[in-house]
Design a protein around this motif. Structure first.
Motif, short mmCIF file in Angstrom:
data_model
loop_
_atom_site.label_atom_id
_atom_site.label_comp_id
_atom_site.label_asym_id
_atom_site.label_seq_id
_atom_site.Cartn_x
_atom_site.Cartn_y
_atom_site.Cartn_z
N PHE A 158 0.79 -1.20 -0.03
CA PHE A 158 -0.04 -0.08 -0.10
C PHE A 158 0.84 1.43 0.06
CE2 PHE A 158 -2.56 3.14 2.49
CZ PHE A 158 -3.43 3.53 1.75
N ALA A 159 1.85 1.11 0.86
CA ALA A 159 2.66 2.19 0.81
C ALA A 159 3.57 2.64 -0.38
CB ALA A 159 3.99 2.17 2.03
N ILE A 160 3.98 1.53 -1.11
CA ILE A 160 4.74 1.70 -2.28
C ILE A 160 3.72 2.14 -3.32
CG2 ILE A 160 5.58 0.02 -4.30
CD1 ILE A 160 7.61 0.94 -1.95
N ARG A 161 2.56 1.93 -3.40
CA ARG A 161 1.69 2.42 -4.27
C ARG A 161 1.54 3.79 -4.28
NH1 ARG A 161 -0.89 -2.65 -3.58
NH2 ARG A 161 -2.10 -2.21 -2.19
N ILE A 162 1.60 4.28 -2.97
CA ILE A 162 1.30 5.85 -2.87
C ILE A 162 2.84 6.65 -3.08
CG2 ILE A 162 1.02 7.53 -0.74
CD1 ILE A 162 -0.58 5.53 0.57
N ILE A 163 3.59 5.90 -2.85
CA ILE A 163 5.14 6.43 -3.24
C ILE A 163 5.00 6.51 -4.79
CG2 ILE A 163 7.54 5.94 -3.51
CD1 ILE A 163 7.27 4.52 -0.86
N GLY A 164 4.67 5.59 -5.51
CA GLY A 164 4.61 5.50 -6.87
C GLY A 164 3.54 6.72 -7.47
N GLY A 165 2.50 7.01 -6.79
CA GLY A 165 1.67 8.04 -7.07
C GLY A 165 2.38 9.55 -7.07
N ASP A 166 2.66 9.64 -5.88
CA ASP A 166 3.36 11.20 -5.45
C ASP A 166 4.11 10.86 -4.17
OD1 ASP A 166 3.72 13.49 -4.65
OD2 ASP A 166 2.38 14.11 -5.82
N GLU A 167 5.54 10.80 -4.34
CA GLU A 167 6.49 10.79 -3.12
C GLU A 167 6.23 11.67 -1.93
OE1 GLU A 167 10.53 9.78 -3.58
OE2 GLU A 167 10.22 8.48 -5.12
N SER A 168 6.00 12.96 -2.42
CA SER A 168 5.50 14.23 -1.33
C SER A 168 4.51 13.67 -0.55
CB SER A 168 5.30 15.34 -2.02
OG SER A 168 6.61 15.68 -2.91
N VAL A 169 3.48 13.30 -1.07
CA VAL A 169 2.14 12.72 -0.22
C VAL A 169 2.50 11.65 0.34
CG1 VAL A 169 -0.01 11.82 -0.66
CG2 VAL A 169 0.63 13.54 -2.18
N ALA A 170 3.24 10.80 0.10
CA ALA A 170 3.62 9.52 0.72
C ALA A 170 4.47 9.93 2.08
CB ALA A 170 4.52 8.63 -0.02
N LYS A 171 5.37 11.03 1.85
CA LYS A 171 6.22 11.61 3.10
C LYS A 171 5.16 12.13 4.08
CE LYS A 171 10.40 12.05 0.38
NZ LYS A 171 11.46 13.13 -0.06
N HIS A 172 4.28 12.70 3.41
CA HIS A 172 3.50 13.89 4.64
C HIS A 172 2.53 12.88 4.97
CE1 HIS A 172 5.16 17.64 3.37
NE2 HIS A 172 4.62 17.43 2.24
N SER A 173 2.24 11.56 4.69
CA SER A 173 1.26 10.59 5.15
C SER A 173 2.10 9.94 6.27
CB SER A 173 0.75 9.79 4.09
OG SER A 173 0.29 10.31 3.05
N GLY A 174 3.42 10.02 6.58
CA GLY A 174 4.06 9.42 7.37
C GLY A 174 4.73 8.25 6.94
N ILE A 175 4.64 7.82 5.72
CA ILE A 175 5.32 6.66 5.01
C ILE A 175 6.92 6.93 5.03
CG2 ILE A 175 5.57 5.35 3.09
CD1 ILE A 175 2.57 5.97 2.65
N ASN A 176 7.75 5.72 5.63
CA ASN A 176 9.30 5.84 5.39
C ASN A 176 9.56 5.44 3.84
OD1 ASN A 176 11.89 5.64 5.69
ND2 ASN A 176 11.84 4.95 7.68
N VAL A 177 9.56 6.57 3.15
CA VAL A 177 9.89 6.41 1.74
C VAL A 177 11.16 5.62 1.15
CG1 VAL A 177 10.20 7.48 -0.42
CG2 VAL A 177 8.21 8.33 1.19
N ALA A 178 11.97 6.08 1.93
CA ALA A 178 13.64 5.41 1.66
C ALA A 178 13.55 3.95 1.97
CB ALA A 178 14.63 6.16 2.09
N TRP A 179 13.12 3.59 3.23
CA TRP A 179 13.09 2.06 3.74
C TRP A 179 12.09 1.15 2.83
CZ3 TRP A 179 8.86 -0.96 5.36
CH2 TRP A 179 9.54 -2.29 6.10
N SER A 180 11.03 1.77 2.58
CA SER A 180 9.92 1.02 1.66
C SER A 180 10.66 0.63 0.52
CB SER A 180 8.70 1.86 1.40
OG SER A 180 8.11 2.16 2.63
N LYS A 181 11.27 1.75 -0.42
CA LYS A 181 11.96 1.35 -1.56
C LYS A 181 12.90 0.46 -1.65
CE LYS A 181 12.28 5.90 -2.65
NZ LYS A 181 12.74 6.89 -3.37
N ILE A 182 13.87 0.64 -0.44
CA ILE A 182 15.18 -0.37 -0.34
C ILE A 182 14.54 -1.87 -0.06
CG2 ILE A 182 16.97 -0.79 1.36
CD1 ILE A 182 17.32 2.15 1.63
N VAL A 183 13.69 -1.98 0.59
CA VAL A 183 13.26 -3.32 1.10
C VAL A 183 12.81 -4.06 -0.27
CG1 VAL A 183 11.40 -4.43 2.15
CG2 VAL A 183 12.60 -2.89 3.44
N LEU A 184 11.86 -3.08 -1.24
CA LEU A 184 11.42 -3.71 -2.41
C LEU A 184 12.70 -4.07 -3.39
CD1 LEU A 184 8.23 -4.35 -2.60
CD2 LEU A 184 8.42 -2.47 -4.14
#
Length: 316
Positions: free
Chosen positions: A178-204
């Motif tokens: 779910f987090a990755i789909r938000i990141i793919g849509g807009d990373e800025s929105v993902a960051k403001h939603s409290g998602i750890n963007v860097a960690w999510s991308k690295i794990v995948l």
């Protein structure tokens, strides 16, 4: 995570398909076409694992050849002293660690910068292995002698394909997916939603790197002789990207629809036009991007939804 009845029946159907495919080497005359089926299965695994990362994030990775080569050399260098299953595990760990390091250093980049870095990664590692073997090993390549036939390699790749589909399905149903789909849509929105963007991308990215490394280790016995130019061939990275885009990355089964036809066509091209493969690969990439941007699976899904819509209108 709650399983629905549809999920259960879909899982049973997939297991039945894999069970049937596992009997393929027992078919009379299968030895002839296993030489084609093995590469198709290999590309299916690589393209699917690539799509698990690059599909939702829209980061185009050309590092597949780097992970594949590391896996091949893990097996080639350790086969005489380490049990084969442990070497596959080591390849997965090395691929994952390398992906984590690369991801930590580069996944804050975007667009063309990330693409260029991942493309250069395979060449960098190839040069390191070449220098090491020329200066320290006394020879540029390594022999890989096993009792494995194409059937053994095929069964291993088929089992890995099943595992990749399972992992991809679990990721899609998880909070990470779910987090990755938000990141793919807009990373800025993902960051403001409290998602750890860097960690999510690295794990995948680690999942994709580990799978590619294991595929390289499994395929090493088929090549018999491993040398840097072959193990870290950049053409592999481009082939995987084209197949994934041709099949489509919106669904987990999409890359399969690109890997099968493209691998078959490429066998014909490589045998009849060996000097023009790079040109034809570039042309294929352009055709896919311009004419089938959502891939074959996107076309199939569009037709399916149109048919359902027409069916609904007729019922009314």
């Amino acid at each position: 995570m709650k399983l629905t009845q549809t999920d259960v029946w879909r899982g049973v159907a997939i297991l039945l398909v894999f069970f049937v495919l596992a009997w393929l080497p027992a078919v009379p005359g299968a030895d002839g076409w296993l030489s084609i089926v093995v590469p198709i299965t290999m590309y299916t695994v690589l393209a699917t694992s690539w799509a698990i990362f690059s599909g939702p994030t829209h980061y185009v990775s050309l590092a597949t050849a780097a992970f594949f080569g590391v896996g091949s050399y893990t097996l080639a260098l350790g086969l005489d002293s380490v049990p084969y299953p442990l070497l596959l595990l080591m390849a997965a760990v090395l691929g994952g660690v390398m992906a984590a390091l690369v991801g930590w250093a580069t996944l804050r980049l975007s667009g063309v910068y990330f693409v260029i870095f991942t493309l250069g990664l395979a060449e960098l590692i190839r040069q390191v292995f070449t220098w090491y073997q020329n200066n320290m090993g006394g020879t540029r390549g390594s022999y890989v002698f096993t009792d494995f036939t194409d059937a053994h390699i095929y069964w291993q790749l088929l089992a890995l394909a099943l595992l990749v589909y399972l992992v991809g399905w679990l990721i899609n149903r998880s909070r990470l997916g779910f987090a990755i789909r938000i990141i793919g849509g807009d990373e800025s929105v993902a960051k403001h939603s409290g998602i750890n963007v860097a960690w999510s991308k690295i794990v995948l990215f680690m999942v994709s790197g580990s799978v590619a490394a294991v595929v390289g280790a499994i395929l090493a016995p088929r090549f018999v002789y491993i040398e840097p130019a072959m193990a870290f061939n950049p053409q592999l990275s481009f082939m995987v990207v084209i197949m994934a885009l041709l099949g489509g990355t919106q669904r987990l089964w999409g890359p399969l629809m690109g890997a099968i036809p493209f691998a078959l066509v490429w066998e014909i091209i490589a045998s009849n036009f060996p000097a023009q493969t790079t040109l034809l690969m570039g042309l294929a990439f352009l055709l896919v991007v311009f004419y089938i941007p959502n891939g074959i699976s996107g076309v199939v899904l569009r037709w399916y939804h149109q048919a359902r819509a027409r069916q609904g209108v007729n019922h009314e």
